[in-house]
Motif scaffolding. Structure first.
Motif, short mmCIF file in Angstrom:
data_model
loop_
_atom_site.label_atom_id
_atom_site.label_comp_id
_atom_site.label_asym_id
_atom_site.label_seq_id
_atom_site.Cartn_x
_atom_site.Cartn_y
_atom_site.Cartn_z
N PHE A 1 61.16 11.16 40.68
CA PHE A 1 59.88 10.91 41.36
C PHE A 1 58.86 10.33 40.40
CE2 PHE A 1 55.54 12.35 42.26
CZ PHE A 1 55.34 11.80 43.52
N TRP A 2 58.79 10.89 39.19
CA TRP A 2 57.80 10.43 38.22
C TRP A 2 58.27 9.20 37.47
CZ3 TRP A 2 53.14 12.06 38.87
CH2 TRP A 2 52.93 13.30 39.47
N GLN A 3 59.57 9.10 37.24
CA GLN A 3 60.08 7.98 36.45
C GLN A 3 60.21 6.69 37.25
OE1 GLN A 3 60.43 8.16 33.11
NE2 GLN A 3 59.50 10.18 33.44
N LYS A 4 60.39 6.79 38.55
CA LYS A 4 60.60 5.58 39.36
C LYS A 4 59.60 5.46 40.50
CE LYS A 4 65.55 5.20 38.33
NZ LYS A 4 66.92 5.12 38.89
N GLN A 5 59.57 6.46 41.38
CA GLN A 5 58.76 6.33 42.58
C GLN A 5 57.27 6.21 42.28
OE1 GLN A 5 59.68 9.28 45.54
NE2 GLN A 5 57.92 8.77 46.81
N ALA A 6 56.76 7.08 41.41
CA ALA A 6 55.31 7.11 41.16
C ALA A 6 54.86 6.11 40.11
CB ALA A 6 54.89 8.52 40.75
N SER A 7 55.80 5.51 39.40
CA SER A 7 55.43 4.64 38.28
C SER A 7 54.52 3.48 38.67
CB SER A 7 56.70 4.11 37.60
OG SER A 7 56.38 3.31 36.50
N PRO A 8 54.74 2.80 39.83
CA PRO A 8 53.87 1.65 40.15
C PRO A 8 52.51 2.03 40.72
CG PRO A 8 56.05 1.51 41.23
CD PRO A 8 55.85 2.92 40.77
N TRP A 9 52.22 3.31 40.86
CA TRP A 9 50.99 3.72 41.53
C TRP A 9 49.76 3.68 40.62
CZ3 TRP A 9 53.25 8.77 44.10
CH2 TRP A 9 54.23 8.40 45.02
N HIS A 10 49.91 3.13 39.43
CA HIS A 10 48.81 3.09 38.47
C HIS A 10 48.18 1.70 38.34
CE1 HIS A 10 49.81 7.12 36.69
NE2 HIS A 10 50.97 6.81 37.26
N TYR A 11 48.66 0.73 39.10
CA TYR A 11 48.15 -0.63 38.94
C TYR A 11 48.37 -1.43 40.22
CZ TYR A 11 53.14 -1.60 38.32
OH TYR A 11 54.51 -1.67 38.52
N VAL A 12 47.75 -2.59 40.27
CA VAL A 12 47.99 -3.56 41.34
C VAL A 12 48.25 -4.91 40.70
CG1 VAL A 12 46.65 -2.40 43.14
CG2 VAL A 12 45.51 -3.98 41.58
N THR A 13 48.94 -5.76 41.42
CA THR A 13 49.14 -7.14 41.00
C THR A 13 48.25 -8.04 41.85
OG1 THR A 13 51.43 -6.74 40.33
CG2 THR A 13 50.80 -9.03 40.78
N GLY B 1 55.35 0.68 46.49
CA GLY B 1 53.91 0.74 46.65
C GLY B 1 53.20 0.49 45.34
N ASP B 2 51.89 0.57 45.36
CA ASP B 2 51.08 0.35 44.16
C ASP B 2 49.86 1.26 44.22
OD1 ASP B 2 49.47 -0.83 46.07
OD2 ASP B 2 49.73 -2.87 45.35
N ALA B 3 48.88 1.01 43.39
CA ALA B 3 47.71 1.88 43.36
C ALA B 3 46.96 1.88 44.69
CB ALA B 3 46.77 1.44 42.23
N MET B 4 46.93 0.75 45.37
CA MET B 4 46.21 0.68 46.64
C MET B 4 46.92 1.47 47.73
SD MET B 4 43.31 -1.06 46.93
CE MET B 4 43.14 -2.18 48.32
N THR B 5 48.22 1.29 47.86
CA THR B 5 48.95 2.02 48.90
C THR B 5 48.96 3.51 48.60
OG1 THR B 5 51.09 1.68 47.80
CG2 THR B 5 50.39 0.00 49.38
N ALA B 6 49.07 3.86 47.30
CA ALA B 6 49.06 5.27 46.92
C ALA B 6 47.69 5.89 47.21
CB ALA B 6 49.41 5.43 45.45
N LEU B 7 46.61 5.16 46.93
CA LEU B 7 45.27 5.67 47.19
C LEU B 7 45.09 5.97 48.68
CD1 LEU B 7 42.42 6.31 46.11
CD2 LEU B 7 41.83 3.91 46.54
N ALA B 8 45.56 5.06 49.53
CA ALA B 8 45.43 5.27 50.98
C ALA B 8 46.23 6.49 51.42
CB ALA B 8 45.89 4.02 51.72
#
Length: 258
Positions: free
Chosen positions: A70-82, A97-104
């Protein structure tokens, strides 16, 4: 020994950097704590107990050391956006997902009184962290250099990369604790700025970060006093805005929660 040191250095440069170092995230959390409404403060206390927002702000980065997928793959992209242009486009997000989808998603969880308390606690910590992330200009990267991670520079003669300079080097150079730095910055925030920065739309934060990101790539990779003098006011502005907006966002979430 020389080969060993070179390997260690190369691994350090290759590893992804966090958005803001621990000190930067704690600064934004401390500023946010001072700007919470009474209702939001009570709700935060119900979820976090004695843990304040400065502590909560670093938790998602600390959990990156957890080997769970969960932390190594799934949550990794939730700290940034492109952001390939000037504004965020949802189709540029990776499948995870990314930071925007995770925030929502985390906002919906935090607003849901029927969600388990552990899920709401995680949501709160991630929201505080993600809002800070989105104010770091290199966490709204163009998708070409891993948010400045592959841009090799020296900082006062020491090899590093541009992302690390903005994550931590510019902040840590002041030699202040996070509470000292947060106090300095908080005292400089005017009531007019609190009103002007009361923007809860993440698209606004991202557009600001993208505009700044386009101006921070150096022509000379040897960075020292001149670069620090030019960009420290900008990084301090981003830290202040992030803190004010974390509070504004949480105030709105808890004021409209069922």
């Amino acid at each position: 020994m020389r080969r060993f040191l070179m390997v260690v250095l190369s691994l350090a440069l290759a590893s992804p950097a966090h958005a803001w170092g621990p000190e930067g995230h704690r600064i934004t959390g401390a500023i946010a704590d001072a700007n919470l409404s009474g209702l939001a403060r009570a709700q935060v206390h119900l979820l976090l107990g004695s843990e304040d927002l400065a502590q909560a702000a670093t938790w998602p980065d600390e959990m990156k050391s957890d080997p769970d997928p969960f932390w190594q793959k799934q949550a990794s992209p939730w700290h940034y956006v492109t952001v390939k242009g000037d504004d965020y486009v949802a189709s540029d997000a990776p499948p995870e997902g990314d930071a925007m989808t995770a925030l929502a998603r985390f906002t919906a969880t935090l607003r849901d009184p029927s969600a388990p308390i552990e899920q709401r606690r995680m949501a709160l910590r991630f929201i505080v962290h993600i809002i800070g992330d989105l104010h770091q200009p290199l966490h709204a990267g163009a998708g070409t250099d891993r948010g400045g991670n592959t841009v090799q520079v020296t900082w006062f003669g020491k090899p590093t990369n541009l992302h690390s300079v903005w994550d931590s080097a510019l902040i840590e150079q002041q030699g202040l604790s996070y509470s000292e730095y947060a106090g300095w910055l908080a005292r400089a925030i005017t009531p007019a700025q609190v009103v002007a920065w009361n923007q809860r739309d993440p698209h606004v934060w991202i557009r600001e970060s993208v505009a700044l990101r386009k101006t921070i790539y150096p022509t000379d990779p040897a960075l020292s006093w001149s670069y620090a003098y030019q960009h420290r006011p900008e990084i301090e502005d981003r830290l202040k805005r992030a803190g004010v907006r974390i509070a504004a966002y949480l105030n709105a979430v808890f004021d409209t929660a069922p």
